[in-house]
Design an enzyme around this catalytic site. Structure first.
Site, short mmCIF file in Angstrom:
data_model
loop_
_atom_site.label_atom_id
_atom_site.label_comp_id
_atom_site.label_asym_id
_atom_site.label_seq_id
_atom_site.Cartn_x
_atom_site.Cartn_y
_atom_site.Cartn_z
N LYS A 116 -0.81 -49.13 -15.58
CA LYS A 116 0.14 -48.44 -16.74
C LYS A 116 0.92 -47.17 -16.37
CE LYS A 116 -3.19 -49.45 -20.43
NZ LYS A 116 -3.80 -48.97 -21.59
N GLU A 200 -1.40 -38.20 -20.57
CA GLU A 200 -0.18 -38.11 -21.11
C GLU A 200 -0.61 -37.30 -22.72
OE1 GLU A 200 1.07 -42.10 -21.60
OE2 GLU A 200 -0.17 -42.32 -23.51
N HIS A 235 -8.71 -47.18 -31.88
CA HIS A 235 -7.65 -47.66 -30.80
C HIS A 235 -7.79 -49.07 -30.68
CE1 HIS A 235 -6.63 -43.43 -30.16
NE2 HIS A 235 -7.99 -43.25 -29.58
N ARG A 291 1.38 -60.69 -21.16
CA ARG A 291 0.96 -61.90 -21.48
C ARG A 291 1.16 -62.14 -22.90
NH1 ARG A 291 -2.82 -59.39 -24.76
NH2 ARG A 291 -3.38 -57.39 -23.91
P1 ADP Z 1 -4.92 -50.34 -24.65
O1 ADP Z 1 -4.12 -51.38 -23.32
O2 ADP Z 1 -6.41 -50.26 -24.35
O3 ADP Z 1 -4.64 -51.26 -25.87
P2 ADP Z 1 -2.78 -48.50 -25.06
O4 ADP Z 1 -2.00 -47.83 -24.35
O5 ADP Z 1 -1.90 -49.76 -25.73
O6 ADP Z 1 -4.30 -49.06 -24.70
O7 ADP Z 1 -3.22 -47.71 -26.55
C1 ADP Z 1 -3.92 -48.26 -27.30
C2 ADP Z 1 -3.84 -47.29 -28.72
O8 ADP Z 1 -4.15 -46.14 -28.30
C3 ADP Z 1 -2.57 -47.23 -29.19
O9 ADP Z 1 -2.16 -48.09 -29.98
C4 ADP Z 1 -2.89 -45.73 -29.94
O10 ADP Z 1 -3.35 -45.78 -31.05
C5 ADP Z 1 -3.60 -45.01 -28.69
N1 ADP Z 1 -2.82 -44.15 -27.87
C6 ADP Z 1 -2.48 -44.60 -26.79
N2 ADP Z 1 -1.59 -43.59 -26.18
C7 ADP Z 1 -1.57 -42.57 -27.04
C8 ADP Z 1 -1.06 -41.46 -27.05
N3 ADP Z 1 -0.55 -40.81 -25.98
N4 ADP Z 1 -1.07 -40.48 -28.05
C9 ADP Z 1 -1.97 -40.88 -29.24
N5 ADP Z 1 -2.28 -42.10 -29.19
C10 ADP Z 1 -2.40 -42.87 -28.13
#
Ligand code: ADP
Length: 446
Positions: A116, A200, A235, A291
């Site tokens: 990531k 982040e 999440h 994917r």
């Molecule tokens: P995963 O691969 O585990 O699904 P993601 O990076 O896609 O992880 O994030 C999943 C969820 O986590 C996002 O849809 C959001 O709700 C929350 N999230 C991720 N990064 C942030 C951020 N920087 N600020 C707020 N929420 C976040």
């Protein structure tokens, strides 16, 4: 050309791929663990091969077992589905080294976007806005502290190899950062075998909006519109819909272009998803899923494009059959993830024997599920047992249709989250499309 394909997955996505193969006149071979023996979907494939005991480390995650099955079955391609080995670059490499086409992007691309922190660098290099944060992995407490203070709290500590909403920790101040940094690393090591984390800015109230892309091996990439996946519990996505009720048209266009640009810059081919967060009229790249995704049928319903068939066609080297201008999403689609979990026990998994299963149907309803009355939900895997989707001309009609379909759905013997979906679909904020990633956790705490 692909004539015989091995499905390295289970459950609803294995069944989905079997169905696509059948329509493409490709023979399908499905693998299964002892926990899935006897599942009806296995009979729909041309061949089913047991690859080991229930624990996924010894079956669905065992590269040697899967490659042996592929060799015994004499297949020319492997479809990894989602989860398990779907984003494992080493697995893709081993498949190709054995002259088996891996249905997905090249191993180098998977490696690049699968990390990531590296994916964020690629997005930054392509001129795409990213959430503010560290420029890559954060290797010490001191660095973590310095970055967090520079960008300001709250911050999110994220595992570079994380997925499924796991491997994330929020820190609101120096103290919770120090503790969170160590915990996040330890958790990431246990869950993903990789303790690397990055930091982040934590956006307080964003929407999660993602773009579906398709790319061919000739370097062409198109995007098929967005899905809004902001209805999440801790999440993890619970409901997805397309188009997003919460983004203006100019953002939609810019996000689509950004996704295509990023995909082209990393030589992406196959199906993929570029995920963004949207807050205060701005969007930020968060990650690429290299994917097929659980929620892909939302886009199938709005575009009429069969994404699994496209993946297989693209893997066999065929060019994209359509230009960007020919993609015209229509109407509105909603997906509810049906999970075997107990809403009264904090959504704890609820495996066991399904004694009754009445599946909704009728106009505009699609159910992607491998379970039925008499099937047993094993305790070993993800609790999702199916997906209920609806399509209609407008969002309001899609909501009415989803309420109707949810009321028809009856699963007995185990607990499911269907009652939660009924509640969300009748919520006034959801109905107005006014929700962010905080919506469901807040609803559940009231
Ligand atoms: P995963 O691969 O585990 O699904 P993601 O990076 O896609 O992880 O994030 C999943 C969820 O986590 C996002 O849809 C959001 O709700 C929350 N999230 C991720 N990064 C942030 C951020 N920087 N600020 C707020 N929420 C976040």
């Amino acid at each position: 050309m692909i004539h015989r394909l091995l499905i390295a997955n289970r459950g609803e996505i294995a069944l989905r791929i079997i169905r696509a193969c059948r329509e493409l006149d490709i023979e399908s071979v499905v693998v299964y663990s002892q926990a899935d023996a006897g599942s009806a979907y296995l009979d729909l494939a041309d061949e089913a091969i047991c690859i080991g005991p229930a624990p996924s480390a010894q079956s669905y995650l065992s590269i040697p077992s899967i490659i042996s099955a592929a060799e015994i079955a004499n297949v020319d391609a492997v479809h990894p589905g989602y989860g398990f080995l779907a984003e494992n670059a080493h697995f893709a490499e081993v498949c190709r080294a054995n002259n088996i086409e891996f249905v997905g992007p090249d191993e180098d691309t998977i490696r690049r976007v699968g990390d990531k922190a590296e994916a964020k660098s690629a997005a930054r290099a392509a001129g795409i806005p990213v959430v503010e944060g560290s420029d890559g992995p954060v290797d010490s407490d001191e660095d973590a502290l310095e970055i967090a203070r520079a960008i300001g709290y709250p911050v999110l500590i994220k595992a570079v190899s994380g997925g499924g909403g796991r491997g994330m920790r929020i820190a609101h101040n120096d103290i919770s950062l120090a503790a969170g940094y160590q915990t996040a690393r330890a958790e990431a090591e246990t869950a993903f075998g990789d303790s690397t984390v990055y930091i982040e800015k934590y956006l307080e109230d964003p929407r999660h909006v993602e773009i579906q892309i398709l790319g061919d091996k000739q370097g062409n990439v198109i995007q098929l519109g967005e899905r809004d996946c902001s209805v999440q519990r801790r999440h993890q996505k619970v409901i997805e819909e397309g188009p997003s009720p919460g983004i203006p048209n100019d953002v939609r266009t810019k996000m689509g272009r950004a996704a295509v640009k990023l995909a082209k810059s990393v030589g992406y081919h196959g199906a993929g998803t570029v995920e963004f967060l949207y807050e205060n009229k701005k969007f930020y790249f968060i990650e690429v899923n290299a994917r097929i995704q659980v929620e892909h049928p939302v886009t199938e319903l709005t575009t009429g494009i069969d994404l699994i068939k496209e993946q297989i066609r693209l893997a066999s080297g065929e060019p994209l059959g359509r230009k960007q201008q020919q993609v015209k999403p229509k109407g509105h689609a909603i997906e509810c993830r049906i999970n075997a979990e107990d809403p009264d026990r904090n959504f704890a998994p609820s495996p066991g024997l399904i004694t009754q299963c009445v599946v909704p149907g009728g106009p505009g309803v699609r159910v992607d599920s491998h379970v039925y009355a008499g099937s047993r939900v094993p305790p070993n895997y993800d609790s999702m047992i199916g997906k209920l989707l609806v399509w209609a001309d407008t969002r309001a009609e899609a909501i009415t249709r989803m309420r109707r379909a949810l009321d028809e759905y009856k699963i007995e013997g185990i607990k499911t989250n269907i009652s939660l979906h009924r509640r969300i679909l009748r919520n006034a904020y959801f109905e107005r499309g006014e929700y962010t990633t905080r919506f469901l956790d807040e609803l559940l705490s009231t």
